[in-house]
Design a protein around this motif. Structure first.
Motif, PDB file in Angstrom:
ATOM      1  N   SER A   1      75.718  36.046   7.638  1.00 57.92           N
ATOM      2  CA  SER A   1      76.652  35.381   6.747  1.00 57.92           C
ATOM      3  C   SER A   1      77.584  34.481   7.546  1.00 57.92           C
ATOM      4  CB  SER A   1      77.475  36.408   5.970  1.00 57.92           C
ATOM      5  OG  SER A   1      78.332  37.127   6.854  1.00 57.92           O
TER       6      SER A   1
ATOM      7  N   ARG B   1      80.756  34.337   7.243  1.00 62.32           N
ATOM      8  CA  ARG B   1      81.925  35.113   7.646  1.00 62.32           C
ATOM      9  C   ARG B   1      81.644  35.875   8.942  1.00 62.32           C
ATOM     10  NH1 ARG B   1      84.108  38.910   3.070  1.00 62.32           N
ATOM     11  NH2 ARG B   1      81.897  39.332   3.055  1.00 62.32           N
ATOM     12  N   ARG B   2      80.485  36.528   9.022  1.00 70.36           N
ATOM     13  CA  ARG B   2      80.146  37.268  10.241  1.00 70.36           C
ATOM     14  C   ARG B   2      79.951  36.318  11.412  1.00 70.36           C
ATOM     15  NH1 ARG B   2      75.449  41.622   9.785  1.00 70.36           N
ATOM     16  NH2 ARG B   2      77.037  42.414   8.350  1.00 70.36           N
TER      17      ARG B   2
ATOM     18  N   ARG C   1      83.277  31.678  -1.393  1.00 71.15           N
ATOM     19  CA  ARG C   1      82.832  32.789  -2.249  1.00 71.15           C
ATOM     20  C   ARG C   1      83.075  32.472  -3.721  1.00 71.15           C
ATOM     21  NH1 ARG C   1      85.591  35.617   1.732  1.00 71.15           N
ATOM     22  NH2 ARG C   1      87.209  36.304   0.265  1.00 71.15           N
TER      23      ARG C   1
ATOM     24  N   VAL D   1      89.980  38.565  11.072  1.00 76.63           N
ATOM     25  CA  VAL D   1      89.356  39.009   9.822  1.00 76.63           C
ATOM     26  C   VAL D   1      90.161  38.523   8.623  1.00 76.63           C
ATOM     27  CG1 VAL D   1      88.814  41.043   8.421  1.00 76.63           C
ATOM     28  CG2 VAL D   1      88.218  40.999  10.845  1.00 76.63           C
ATOM     29  N   LEU D   2      91.468  38.656   8.707  1.00 74.74           N
ATOM     30  CA  LEU D   2      92.328  38.224   7.606  1.00 74.74           C
ATOM     31  C   LEU D   2      92.208  36.718   7.377  1.00 74.74           C
ATOM     32  CD1 LEU D   2      94.487  39.031   5.535  1.00 74.74           C
ATOM     33  CD2 LEU D   2      96.224  38.599   7.290  1.00 74.74           C
TER      34      LEU D   2
ATOM     35  N   THR E   1      87.271  31.718   3.888  1.00 73.81           N
ATOM     36  CA  THR E   1      85.990  31.693   3.178  1.00 73.81           C
ATOM     37  C   THR E   1      86.129  32.029   1.706  1.00 73.81           C
ATOM     38  OG1 THR E   1      85.590  34.005   3.842  1.00 73.81           O
ATOM     39  CG2 THR E   1      84.684  32.270   5.261  1.00 73.81           C
ATOM     40  N   LEU E   2      87.339  32.254   1.243  1.00 75.75           N
ATOM     41  CA  LEU E   2      87.537  32.572  -0.169  1.00 75.75           C
ATOM     42  C   LEU E   2      87.051  31.440  -1.074  1.00 75.75           C
ATOM     43  CD1 LEU E   2      88.602  34.509  -2.299  1.00 75.75           C
ATOM     44  CD2 LEU E   2      90.880  33.509  -2.000  1.00 75.75           C
TER      45      LEU E   2
ATOM     46  N   VAL F   1      89.741  34.673   8.369  1.00 74.27           N
ATOM     47  CA  VAL F   1      88.392  34.312   7.926  1.00 74.27           C
ATOM     48  C   VAL F   1      88.201  34.657   6.455  1.00 74.27           C
ATOM     49  CG1 VAL F   1      85.944  34.841   8.221  1.00 74.27           C
ATOM     50  CG2 VAL F   1      87.362  34.427  10.217  1.00 74.27           C
ATOM     51  N   GLN F   2      88.718  35.806   6.040  1.00 73.61           N
ATOM     52  CA  GLN F   2      88.629  36.185   4.635  1.00 73.61           C
ATOM     53  C   GLN F   2      89.306  35.136   3.757  1.00 73.61           C
ATOM     54  OE1 GLN F   2      86.147  38.625   4.306  1.00 73.61           O
ATOM     55  NE2 GLN F   2      87.534  39.586   2.850  1.00 73.61           N
ATOM     56  N   ARG F   3      90.481  34.708   4.186  1.00 71.80           N
ATOM     57  CA  ARG F   3      91.212  33.708   3.409  1.00 71.80           C
ATOM     58  C   ARG F   3      90.491  32.357   3.451  1.00 71.80           C
ATOM     59  NH1 ARG F   3      95.579  34.576   0.163  1.00 71.80           N
ATOM     60  NH2 ARG F   3      96.548  32.667   0.959  1.00 71.80           N
TER      61      ARG F   3
END
Length: 480
Positions: A10, A12-13, A206, A195-196, A202-203, A198-200
């Motif tokens: 992915s 994200r990964r 998604r 992580v935080l 890639t939001l 990247v999560q934000r």
């Protein structure tokens, strides 16, 4: 050609690994470097202790005799060196010798030093530090050339002091563990932040994926790119462009199927009626066969024209459009249609200039054939027919002039629509539609205009003396 090589990983990964792996590698290198620097500082500190021990021993030496006759005497008890032993974890051993290696005092198992003092020793003394072993145990040793002088003599003593490495190793381990703990905490903080972030980051991706998955089948409406991040806007715009092309293809396919079903229904129904009439012997067999042949010819011509429309759309999607010499195509089409020109005894003239345009040969051939065939078909016997191909207004223009009846004002409004009823030029109504689609695909323009002349009887009236069909293709297409 593969655009991506991430496999099943992915995004994200991939971002996490791409950020964290260099950070971890840097932390490992930094830890190793910090440990070596700390160990070097520890060795410097403890080497200074060794030097202090050697000087302490040297201060307690006595000498009798001068130079070569000097005899050294050491009255240093081992207990005097316990002050330099730390926490009973390391042991200090010493040896006092003459320059010739003769034992004076200390531990005889400690090997006599036979090296050389550095040219620029680290301290203001004739001292050298080296690694050795004592009783099968690694030690760090210092050798000091100590001048000894007194009222009774003068000489030089070789003072060696060796220390076990237990305390040094313990301190090095503590430094290493402490450094590793701090670096591990740093990596954990970095990982959490990455992580935080990247999560934000890639939001939006998604959300876009979820929106596309929730769409109904066949929904090709454009995606809203107004609130998308700047980095995603080119992707969204490209996706919308692809959706627009797919929607165009889908609409073209639906229209083609609808028109095919509608247009072929009539000749098939007529053909069925003619066959039934022939079977019932309502008409002569030869007459029936002629009528059936005519219906089949019209249906075949209609099917060929509809397939031409579909082929135009297929060629429009191809990117590798070749260069084609339009003049060669015009001359070849004129030669193919020359029997029709001769049949009507037309006054035919052809003028061409070399013009290589970026288009498929079939498209230029179909475009030229339809225009020229229309002009021949609607020209009166013995009339004039002119074909000109020349450079014009930064492009290439093909003009076909005939002496036909022209087009009505009502037909001019829907001139290039397929199956236009009331077409003065009898036929299926697809010929001009094919020409229009070809010209649009090539980025050009097409125009049909009546050639008007004033009536000799009434100067206010206007007579139509023919039709001018003009096609223009831009030269910029040749630079692709």
């Amino acid at each position: 050609m593969k655009l991506f090589s991430l496999g099943s990983m992915s995004l994200r990964r991939y971002l996490l690994l791409g950020i964290l792996l260099p950070v971890v590698l840097f932390v490992v290198v930094n830890t190793f470097s910090s440990y070596n620097q700390a160990l070097k500082a520890v060795n410097i500190a403890y080497d200074r202790t060794l030097l202090a021990s050697a000087k302490s021993i040297g201060e307690q030496l006595e000498v009798k005799g001068f130079d070569a006759d000097a005899r050294l005497r050491a009255t240093v008890p081992y207990a005097a060196l316990e002050a330099f032993e730390a926490d009973n974890q390391s042991r200090i051993y010493y040896r006092v010798s003459t320059q010739k290696g003769e034992m004076v005092s200390g531990f005889s198992e400690l090997k006599f030093w036979r090296g050389e003092i550095p040219v620029n020793p680290p301290y203001a003394a004739l001292v050298n530090f080296y690694d050795d072993s004592f009783r099968d145990e690694p030690v760090r040793a210092a050798v000091l050339l100590q001048p000894v002088a007194g009222t009774q003599g003068r000489g030089i003593a070789v003072v060696q002091v060796a220390e076990t490495l237990a305390l040094r190793h313990k301190l090095a381990r503590e430094i290493l563990i402490s450094t590793l703990l701090r670096q591990a905490a740093l990596v954990a903080v970095i990982a959490f932040v990455v992580v935080l972030v990247v999560q934000r980051a890639t939001l939006p991706v998604r959300r876009l994926s979820a929106e596309l998955q929730e769409r109904l089948e066949g929904d090709l409406t454009p995606l809203d790119a107004s609130e998308a991040p700047r980095e995603l806007r080119p992707l969204l715009l490209a996706t919308n462009h692809v959706m627009e092309r797919l929607q165009h293809l889908l609409n073209h396919q639906k229209r083609f199927v609808r028109d095919t079903a509608h247009q072929l229904r009539t000749p098939l129904a007529v053909l069925k009626t003619q066959v039934q009439s022939a079977l019932r012997h309502d008409i002569e067999p030869l007459t029936a066969l002629r009528e059936i042949s005519g219906t089949v010819d019209r249906a075949t011509a209609l099917a060929n024209q509809m397939l031409s429309l579909a082929k135009v759309e297929q060629l429009r999607q191809q990117a590798d459009t070749p260069l084609t010499e339009w003049a060669d195509v015009v001359r070849a089409v004129a030669l193919d249609l020359s029997p029709l020109v001769a049949e009507k005894d037309l006054d035919f003239a052809l003028e061409t200039a070399n013009a290589a345009v970026r288009a498929h040969d079939w498209m230029l051939r179909e475009l030229t054939r339809n225009l020229l065939h229309n002009a021949i078909k609607h020209s009166p016997p013995g009339g004039r027919l002119r074909v000109h191909l020349a450079h014009h207004a930064g492009g290439v223009a093909l003009v076909v002039l005939d002496d036909g009846p022209g087009i009505s004002a009502d037909l001019a409004k829907r001139l290039f629509q397929p199956f236009s009823p009331g077409d003065a030029r009898t036929g299926s109504g697809l010929g001009l539609a094919i020409c229009f689609e070809i010209v649009q695909a090539l980025g050009g323009s097409i125009q049909l205009k009546n050639r008007d002349t004033q009536s000799p009887k009434n100067h206010t009236d206007v007579d139509v003396s023919g039709l001018d069909a003009s096609v223009w293709l831009p030269l910029r297409q040749n630079l692709a």
